[in-house]
Design a protein around this motif. Structure first.
Motif, PDB file in Angstrom:
ATOM      1  N   LEU A   1       0.842  -1.202   0.000  1.00 36.83           N
ATOM      2  CA  LEU A   1       0.000   0.000   0.000  1.00 36.83           C
ATOM      3  C   LEU A   1       0.876   1.250   0.000  1.00 36.83           C
ATOM      4  CD1 LEU A   1      -2.891  -0.983   2.434  1.00 36.83           C
ATOM      5  CD2 LEU A   1      -2.985  -0.763  -0.043  1.00 36.83           C
ATOM      6  N   ARG A   2       1.987   1.177   0.746  1.00 36.89           N
ATOM      7  CA  ARG A   2       2.898   2.330   0.766  1.00 36.89           C
ATOM      8  C   ARG A   2       3.505   2.518  -0.623  1.00 36.89           C
ATOM      9  NH1 ARG A   2       6.027   1.077   4.994  1.00 36.89           N
ATOM     10  NH2 ARG A   2       4.666   2.241   6.403  1.00 36.89           N
ATOM     11  N   ARG A   3       3.865   1.387  -1.241  1.00 35.74           N
ATOM     12  CA  ARG A   3       4.514   1.454  -2.547  1.00 35.74           C
ATOM     13  C   ARG A   3       3.611   2.089  -3.607  1.00 35.74           C
ATOM     14  NH1 ARG A   3       6.629  -4.004  -5.269  1.00 35.74           N
ATOM     15  NH2 ARG A   3       7.963  -4.203  -3.459  1.00 35.74           N
ATOM     16  N   VAL A   4       2.302   1.832  -3.521  1.00 32.23           N
ATOM     17  CA  VAL A   4       1.409   2.417  -4.520  1.00 32.23           C
ATOM     18  C   VAL A   4       0.897   3.791  -4.084  1.00 32.23           C
ATOM     19  CG1 VAL A   4       0.689   0.206  -5.469  1.00 32.23           C
ATOM     20  CG2 VAL A   4      -0.631   1.230  -3.616  1.00 32.23           C
ATOM     21  N   GLY A   5       1.483   4.321  -3.002  1.00 34.21           N
ATOM     22  CA  GLY A   5       1.202   5.706  -2.653  1.00 34.21           C
ATOM     23  C   GLY A   5      -0.072   5.924  -1.879  1.00 34.21           C
ATOM     24  N   ILE A   6      -0.446   4.973  -1.038  1.00 34.78           N
ATOM     25  CA  ILE A   6      -1.614   5.194  -0.191  1.00 34.78           C
ATOM     26  C   ILE A   6      -1.128   5.749   1.144  1.00 34.78           C
ATOM     27  CG2 ILE A   6      -3.373   3.977   1.156  1.00 34.78           C
ATOM     28  CD1 ILE A   6      -4.012   2.416  -1.326  1.00 34.78           C
ATOM     29  N   PRO A   7      -1.639   6.914   1.535  1.00 37.35           N
ATOM     30  CA  PRO A   7      -1.187   7.504   2.803  1.00 37.35           C
ATOM     31  C   PRO A   7      -1.658   6.682   4.004  1.00 37.35           C
ATOM     32  CG  PRO A   7      -2.954   8.807   1.840  1.00 37.35           C
ATOM     33  CD  PRO A   7      -2.644   7.737   0.858  1.00 37.35           C
ATOM     34  N   GLN A   8      -0.869   6.710   5.053  1.00 33.76           N
ATOM     35  CA  GLN A   8      -1.161   5.973   6.292  1.00 33.76           C
ATOM     36  C   GLN A   8      -1.484   4.491   6.030  1.00 33.76           C
ATOM     37  OE1 GLN A   8      -4.268   8.838   7.729  1.00 33.76           O
ATOM     38  NE2 GLN A   8      -3.284   8.299   9.672  1.00 33.76           N
ATOM     39  N   PRO A   9      -0.586   3.783   5.371  1.00 28.21           N
ATOM     40  CA  PRO A   9      -0.912   2.399   5.022  1.00 28.21           C
ATOM     41  C   PRO A   9      -1.178   1.503   6.239  1.00 28.21           C
ATOM     42  CG  PRO A   9       1.392   2.889   4.574  1.00 28.21           C
ATOM     43  CD  PRO A   9       0.731   4.178   4.885  1.00 28.21           C
ATOM     44  N   GLU A  10      -0.550   1.818   7.392  1.00 26.35           N
ATOM     45  CA  GLU A  10      -0.753   0.962   8.578  1.00 26.35           C
ATOM     46  C   GLU A  10      -2.207   1.026   9.038  1.00 26.35           C
ATOM     47  OE1 GLU A  10       0.932   3.872   8.840  1.00 26.35           O
ATOM     48  OE2 GLU A  10       2.877   3.141   8.143  1.00 26.35           O
ATOM     49  N   VAL A  11      -2.850   2.171   8.776  1.00 26.87           N
ATOM     50  CA  VAL A  11      -4.247   2.319   9.174  1.00 26.87           C
ATOM     51  C   VAL A  11      -5.150   1.789   8.069  1.00 26.87           C
ATOM     52  CG1 VAL A  11      -6.005   3.980   9.865  1.00 26.87           C
ATOM     53  CG2 VAL A  11      -3.605   4.369  10.469  1.00 26.87           C
ATOM     54  N   ARG A  12      -4.804   2.150   6.839  1.00 28.34           N
ATOM     55  CA  ARG A  12      -5.648   1.813   5.693  1.00 28.34           C
ATOM     56  C   ARG A  12      -5.750   0.314   5.454  1.00 28.34           C
ATOM     57  NH1 ARG A  12      -9.365   4.750   3.806  1.00 28.34           N
ATOM     58  NH2 ARG A  12      -8.783   6.678   2.774  1.00 28.34           N
ATOM     59  N   VAL A  13      -4.740  -0.408   5.911  1.00 24.69           N
ATOM     60  CA  VAL A  13      -4.689  -1.849   5.640  1.00 24.69           C
ATOM     61  C   VAL A  13      -5.903  -2.559   6.246  1.00 24.69           C
ATOM     62  CG1 VAL A  13      -3.319  -2.520   7.668  1.00 24.69           C
ATOM     63  CG2 VAL A  13      -3.050  -3.782   5.530  1.00 24.69           C
TER      64      VAL A  13
END
Lengths: 326, 366
Positions: B151-163
């Motif tokens: 998720l971080r690699r594809v540019g989603i902010p706050q991946p730890e939360v978004r996951v």
């Protein structure tokens, strides 16, 4: 979630209030006089008047209804029958037993019948539907679909006596259906209720087979199922982890309604096997012009439906994260 | 049947060739009305680390072709012929277990509408993680960490939360990013993107295409980009395949096909596309007619009912015999017009267009 539950429970109470009021009114709209029936064959007018007074039927309708309503929460004093502690649903005109007590006595029978039948319905209905969906278009699917139509077309009062004749009388495989309390004899409870369970589930199972099959077929055609396949998920994972999740929602919906209906009394099955459950109580109350009993049974049946409706809505939120309980 | 080797079984291996090679592919669906020839005799190659744009109208067989590469067609109603080689392995004859191992691991796909293509019932993290668990045997924890990383690699902010969020909690562009993360979680060699930007608004489209390009440069993934948008192709692809009625109409590099289009259908596609550098008053010229029924394809060249030039090319050829793509390599097209005729027609068309532009400008001035 809490505010959802509070609102839904308040709504449910409103519905029950309306249902009881309508039932109360309808009973009086019928041109039969319970007091006359209560009074007996030779009934002088003054006796009839006395009976009316004792039953509380000389008061205006809404006052009677109000007394009935208050009795549920606070108990009431009845001229004819004496003290009736809360929750008071009155006394039966026909048998003079307290309505609440009669329902409590009969409930285990209905509950046992419903419980066993539900398991048979869900197990057979869903498994057959799954097999049909797995083998869609193939012989197994056709057999499952055809037998579900046959099942849906059968009648309890036809299949019931037929199976009872063969399994109980001729082959003597199982005892004659009756209710044995599960607390006294679990094995007896099981064997005595096995036939009613099976017979009651035959007509319901078919619905679940068809519903499961069509829902699974529909879900399997969804985009997200194709994505799951494109990720390399096995057929089994696609079937059970993805498609089944979506297919469950309508199944939960109809199961909630069916369960409530069964808990309100499976009239035909109880009559067929002479089981003394809520359904039998309801039939007798109608035959005897027994307003308190009829109201009691109606309210219990309606309460089952509104409670299970709330349960189903809560279940939706567990199955589908898009559903918000607000 | 627990181990599947990539070296190929006897009879299925072959010498070195392109990374992906589709040879004479045909896909037929049996329907109640008859057999639909969705793809009919299609061949193309894809080299490692390059992008092939497949362009065509709806129903031209773009998606069907790519679902065939992944083996996602329902075998009960589909007849697939020809060969699909991924390096040294033939995919049409491969068994189910092989294909399951291949999907999501070596070949991944992203779909047009990320809302319906993601499961509404599972968190984004789980949907990404389960691919990693399936193909890499990762633990739940590892899969989750990997999902966050993707998720971080594809540019989603706050991946730890978004996951831990569900797809409906993502915006359209974020969802497509998550979809891409899911497709790339096992570093596939081939990524098939089926109209990945069609459901997104224009600003997000550009971001997604840039993301795909970046990831390709970093990881050397080969990409098949299915689209009906020639603009997307011009910006993103190395090679182009124009499909019409389940067949190749024209193929070549982006430069070749967009600068010197040879097939009348490609001309039609180009002139039906708005351009920023032409006057707004020049009317767009759509391709006349409608795509042919694939239940009952036209005889000869499938484009002849909509083509302006059968008379020029020779009606007996256009109506009677199906043209093959020629030449066999490089810039080729399936049309009976000679190269000289095409060049001439293009020049007249271009001057017509210029005239229309001049007309429009004079009207502006007046």
């Amino acid at each position: 979630m809490t505010s959802f539950l509070v609102r839904r429970i308040l709504g449910a109470l409103m519905i029950l209030l309306i249902i009881s009021a309508v039932t109360f009114y309808l009973f009086y709209a019928v041109p039969r006089d319970p007091a006359r029936a209560f009074c007996g064959k030779i009934c002088p007018p003054e006796t009839l008047q006395l009976v009316r007074h004792n039953l509380g039927m000389d008061e205006p309708l809404f006052v009677q209804y109000w007394h009935w309503l208050v009795g549920i929460f606070a108990g009431r004093e009845l001229v004819q029958f004496g003290d009736c502690p809360a929750p008071c649903l009155g006394y039966s005109f026909a048998t003079q037993e307290p309505v609440f007590g009669a329902i409590v006595d009969r409930f285990p029978v209905t509950l046992s019948l419903t419980f066993g039948a539900s398991i048979v319905i869900l197990a057979f209905g869903i498994i057959t539907g799954m097999i049909a969906a797995w083998k869609v278009g193939q012989p197994l699917d056709k057999i499952a679909s055809a037998s579900s139509v046959i099942g849906a077309s059968l009648q309890i009062y036809f299949v019931g006596p037929l199976l009872a004749f063969y399994l109980v009388d001729t082959m003597q495989l199982i005892p004659r259906p009756s209710y044995v309390p599960v607390t006294e004899d679990p094995v007896g409870w099981f064997t005595h209720l096995l036939l009613p369970w099976v017979v009651l589930s035959i007509i319901f199972t078919a619905n679940y087979t068809r519903m499961t099959r069509s829902q699974m077929v529909e879900q399997l055609a969804e985009d997200y199922v194709r994505t799951a396949r494109a990720k390399g998920m096995s057929n089994r994972a696609v079937f059970f982890r993805f498609a089944w999740r979506g297919a469950m929602i309508p199944i939960v919906t109809i199961f909630g309604v069916d369960l409530a209906t069964l808990l309100g009394g499976a009239i035909i099955t109880e009559q067929t096997f002479t089981l003394h459950g809520i359904g039998e109580l309801a039939v007798r109350a109608v035959q005897n012009n027994d307003l308190p009993m009829l109201l009691g049974v109606t309210i219990v049946g309606a309460a089952m439906i509104v409670i299970l409706n709330i349960v189903v809505d809560v279940l939706y939120a567990f199955i589908d994260p898009r559903v918000r309980l607000t | 049947m627990t181990t599947v080797s990539w070296s190929g079984e006897p009879g299925t291996s072959r010498g070195p060739g392109p990374f992906l090679s589709v040879r004479d592919l045909s896909v037929e669906f049996s329907t109640e009305d008859g057999v639909v020839h969705a793809v009919d005799g299609l061949s193309f190659d894809l080299e490692k680390g390059t992008t092939l744009g497949i362009v065509g109208e709806s129903g031209s067989g773009k998606s069907v072709t790519n679902l065939a590469i992944l083996g996602l067609h329902d075998p009960a109603h589909t007849q697939i012929g020809g060969e699909i080689w991924l390096e040294d392995r033939e995919l049409i004859t491969a068994d189910r277990a092989t294909m399951e191992k291949l999907r999501g691991d070596r070949v991944a796909m992203i779909f047009q509408d990320p809302l319906t293509a993601l499961s509404p019932f599972h968190t984004i993290g789980r949907q990404i993680g389960e691919v990693y668990r399936k193909h890499r045997g990762a633990s739940k924890k590892e899969a989750r960490d990997r999902a966050v990383e993707m998720l971080r690699r594809v540019g989603i902010p706050q991946p730890e939360v978004r996951v831990d969020h569900y797809p409906h909690e993502f915006s359209g562009g974020m969802r497509q990013r998550a979809m891409i993360a899911m497709a790339l979680v096992c570093d596939p060699d081939l990524l098939i993107a089926d109209e990945p930007t069609t459901a997104l608004d224009v600003t997000v489209q550009a971001q997604i295409l840039d993301l795909l390009k970046d990831l390709q440069q970093q990881f050397g993934t080969s990409i098949i980009l299915i689209t009906h948008d020639l603009g997307v192709v011009a910006n993103t692809a190395d090679d182009v395949l124009v499909m019409y009625a389940g067949r190749a109409a024209e193929r070549g590099t982006v430069r070749e096909v967009l600068r010197e289009p040879r097939h009348p259908y490609t001309w039609g596609l180009l002139s039906s596309m708005p351009r920023l550098n032409s006057s707004v008053d020049v009317p767009l010229k759509p391709v006349r007619g409608t795509p042919p029924s694939l239940l009952n394809p036209p005889s000869g060249c499938p484009f002849h009912p909509r083509c302006d030039y059968p008379r020029l090319a020779g009606p007996e050829l256009c109506f009677g015999q199906r043209p093959d793509v020629s030449p066999e390599t490089g810039h080729g097209d399936a049309c009976y017009l000679t190269l000289e005729q095409k060049r001439e027609l293009r020049t007249t068309q271009a001057s017509d267009q210029t005239e229309a532009q001049i007309d429009a400008r004079t009207e502006d001035g007046a």
